[in-house]
Design an enzyme around this catalytic site. Structure first.
Site, short mmCIF file in Angstrom:
data_model
loop_
_atom_site.label_atom_id
_atom_site.label_comp_id
_atom_site.label_asym_id
_atom_site.label_seq_id
_atom_site.Cartn_x
_atom_site.Cartn_y
_atom_site.Cartn_z
N ARG A 148 0.85 -1.19 0.00
CA ARG A 148 0.00 0.00 0.00
C ARG A 148 0.89 1.24 0.00
O ARG A 148 1.85 1.31 0.77
CB ARG A 148 -0.90 -0.01 1.24
N TYR A 160 -3.47 11.31 6.52
CA TYR A 160 -3.65 9.91 6.90
C TYR A 160 -2.59 9.02 6.28
O TYR A 160 -2.26 9.18 5.10
CB TYR A 160 -5.04 9.39 6.46
N ASP A 211 -5.21 3.82 0.00
CA ASP A 211 -6.36 4.04 0.88
C ASP A 211 -6.75 5.52 0.84
O ASP A 211 -5.96 6.38 1.23
CB ASP A 211 -5.98 3.63 2.31
N HIS A 213 -9.35 6.63 2.48
CA HIS A 213 -9.83 6.87 3.86
C HIS A 213 -11.07 7.79 3.90
O HIS A 213 -11.15 8.72 4.71
CB HIS A 213 -8.70 7.43 4.73
N GLU A 237 -9.13 2.02 -1.88
CA GLU A 237 -9.87 1.67 -0.68
C GLU A 237 -10.65 2.86 -0.12
O GLU A 237 -10.15 3.98 -0.13
CB GLU A 237 -8.86 1.17 0.36
N GLU A 263 -13.87 -1.43 6.06
CA GLU A 263 -13.18 -1.72 7.32
C GLU A 263 -14.00 -1.27 8.53
O GLU A 263 -13.82 -1.80 9.61
CB GLU A 263 -11.78 -1.09 7.34
N ARG A 284 -13.90 -5.34 2.91
CA ARG A 284 -12.85 -5.21 3.94
C ARG A 284 -13.34 -5.47 5.36
O ARG A 284 -12.61 -5.23 6.32
CB ARG A 284 -12.21 -3.81 3.85
N GLU A 340 -4.69 -7.33 4.81
CA GLU A 340 -3.83 -6.24 5.26
C GLU A 340 -2.99 -6.70 6.45
O GLU A 340 -3.47 -7.42 7.32
CB GLU A 340 -4.71 -5.04 5.69
N TRP A 403 -12.28 12.12 8.61
CA TRP A 403 -10.86 11.84 8.81
C TRP A 403 -10.50 10.53 8.15
O TRP A 403 -11.26 9.59 8.21
CB TRP A 403 -10.49 11.80 10.29
O1 EZ4 Z 1 -7.34 4.21 10.01
O2 EZ4 Z 1 -7.51 1.08 11.71
O3 EZ4 Z 1 -6.60 0.50 6.13
N1 EZ4 Z 1 -6.36 0.81 7.24
C1 EZ4 Z 1 -6.87 1.87 7.89
C2 EZ4 Z 1 -6.49 2.05 9.34
C3 EZ4 Z 1 -7.54 2.82 10.13
C4 EZ4 Z 1 -7.41 2.47 11.58
C5 EZ4 Z 1 -8.49 3.16 12.41
O4 EZ4 Z 1 -8.52 2.68 13.71
O5 EZ4 Z 1 -7.60 2.62 7.31
O6 EZ4 Z 1 -5.23 2.69 9.43
CO CO Z 2 -8.27 1.74 5.50
#
Ligand code: EZ4
Ligand code: CO
Length: 403
Positions: A148, A160, A211, A213, A237, A263, A284, A340, A403
């Site tokens: 990743r 992030y 990701d 996020h 992702e 996730e 996920r 992951e 976030w």
């Molecule tokens: O931000 O698990 O793909 N992984 C992620 C993680 C999440 C954390 C949040 O608790 O997006 O890093």
């Molecule tokens: Co993630």
């Protein structure tokens, strides 16, 4: 009958917080389940201690499905991350006990191995493109088949996925939420050059992931997916928040880049439409946040009908207990995609000695009976809980954002 005699919750912080459930049977078998919910740990600990454990005593540990149904239907209040993490902890602990009772590693009870190991992806990140690629090259040298990529965004102070440490990434970084500043425009400009340079440096024989996020709108995600198509990412992702599953239709209309999401999902109902309409390629959802192995298998079976493969979350806030459970699941499920894997700290590994191992880009849960993870309670007691929260994001004008 394998009577449940006792159960307790252990909260510890060997570098980060973990909530662990330990169930004991009358004849001395023990099982572990992870109930860690990053930033809301004590809510799940209380749910288990105050509301679940009293109902478990005296029940037959062998009746996993019945206990799952009892905790899900019996609460009346269904779903939600706190409830489903608590149910997951019980479910995994019971599978651990069943494995030990049968003297078999858990994957054997789930149908046996479908593959030699689970392909995992590691996290390469850096403050800029060059640092990210340098770290990705290290992962490749260690044998990783999937990596990743996350890089700092020019013009943004933090983002992030970019950590201070090369191998550990723990976003819950303060005892109250820190505030970050976000700009989708700056971010969108930064990702295609990252992938272009990454392909030049890493070649085409390694899977590259990214990701988002939950930070883009569907149309922005569609554009990024299209921009990245020449570099053939394995997946994008969490392109956009998924409460409204129909949002993914718009992304799908604009790009053939594979999509992964889920996730933060805690039930099959969070992904029903996404899977049924084949709006995603990888689901996920994880053992710990989606109701344990019992419920995750149901999600995976449903996903298999629609050509959706699994890609379980495996960040550092998922304890070694979840990592082991995930690997048993990954080995046994026909439509496995990728797992992951973010390495835990040495302190965490010492508190949770485990049988799983990494070799040549694949992970294997090992042959120990049950999960193959133990909890060193004496050591855990030396790492007391420390409140820690995930950050929040604000746009450059101060608007609170995802976030
Ligand atoms: O931000 O698990 O793909 N992984 C992620 C993680 C999440 C954390 C949040 O608790 O997006 O890093
Ligand atoms: Co993630």
């Amino acid at each position: 009958m394998l009577e449940i005699a006792a159960a307790k919750v252990v909260v510890c912080c060997p570098g980060r917080n973990f909530v662990t459930l330990k169930i004991e049977t009358k004849d001395g078998l023990t099982g572990l389940g992870d109930a860690t919910l990053n930033g809301r740990e004590l809510a799940v600990a209380s749910y288990l201690t105050d509301h679940v454990i009293p109902c478990l005593i005296g029940r037959d540990a062998h009746r996993i499905e019945d206990i799952w149904q009892f905790l899900y239907r019996g609460a009346y209040w269904r779903r939600g991350p706190v409830t489903m993490s608590a149910i997951a902890a019980v479910d995994v602990a019971l599978w651990d006990i069943k494995g030990k009772a049968a003297n078999l590693p858990l994957y054997q009870l789930l149908g046996g191995a479908c593959r030699e190991g689970a392909m995992v992806y590691g996290h390469a990140n850096g403050r800029d493109v060059d640092e990210t690629i340098a770290n990705a090259l290290r992962y490749k040298a260690q044998g990783y088949k999937a990596i990743r990529l996350q890089a700092g965004v020019p013009g943004l102070a933090s983002t992030y996925g970019v950590s201070k440490d090369r191998y550990f990434y723990e976003p819950a970084d303060a005892d109250l939420p820190t505030e970050n500043v976000w700009s989708s425009e700056k971010y969108l400009r930064s990702v295609p050059p990252l992938f272009e340079k990454a392909r030049e440096a890493l070649g085409w024989d390694v899977h590259l992931l990214h990701d988002i996020h939950h930070r883009l709108t569907p149309i922005e995600a569609g554009r990024l997916g299209k921009d990245l198509e020449p570099y053939r990412p394995f997946w994008l992702e969490d392109a956009t928040p998924a409460e409204n599953q129909a949002n993914f239709r718009l992304i799908r209309q604009h790009t053939t880049t594979p999509l992964a999401v889920g996730e933060i999902f805690n039930s099959i109902w969070d992904c029903k439409q996404l899977i049924e309409e084949q709006l995603i390629d990888y689901i996920r959802a994880t053992v710990v946040h989606a109701g344990g192995i019992t419920h995750l298998r149901r999600i995976a079976s449903f996903a298999d009908l629609h050509n959706v493969r699994t890609g379980c979350h495996g960040a550092t806030d998922l304890s070694p207990v979840t990592m082991a459970a995930a690997l048993h699941f990954d080995l046994s499920v026909p439509n496995f995609g990728v797992q992951e894997y973010m390495r835990h700290t040495a302190e965490t590994d010492a508190v949770f000695p485990h049988a799983y191992r990494f070799a040549d880009g694949l992970m294997h849960p090992g042959e120990a009976p049950g999960l193959g993870v133990e909890l060193d309670e004496a050591l855990a007691a030396t790492f007391p809980y420390q409140r820690a929260y995930l950050p929040v994001n604000r746009l450059e004008d101060g608007t609170l954002y995802n976030w």
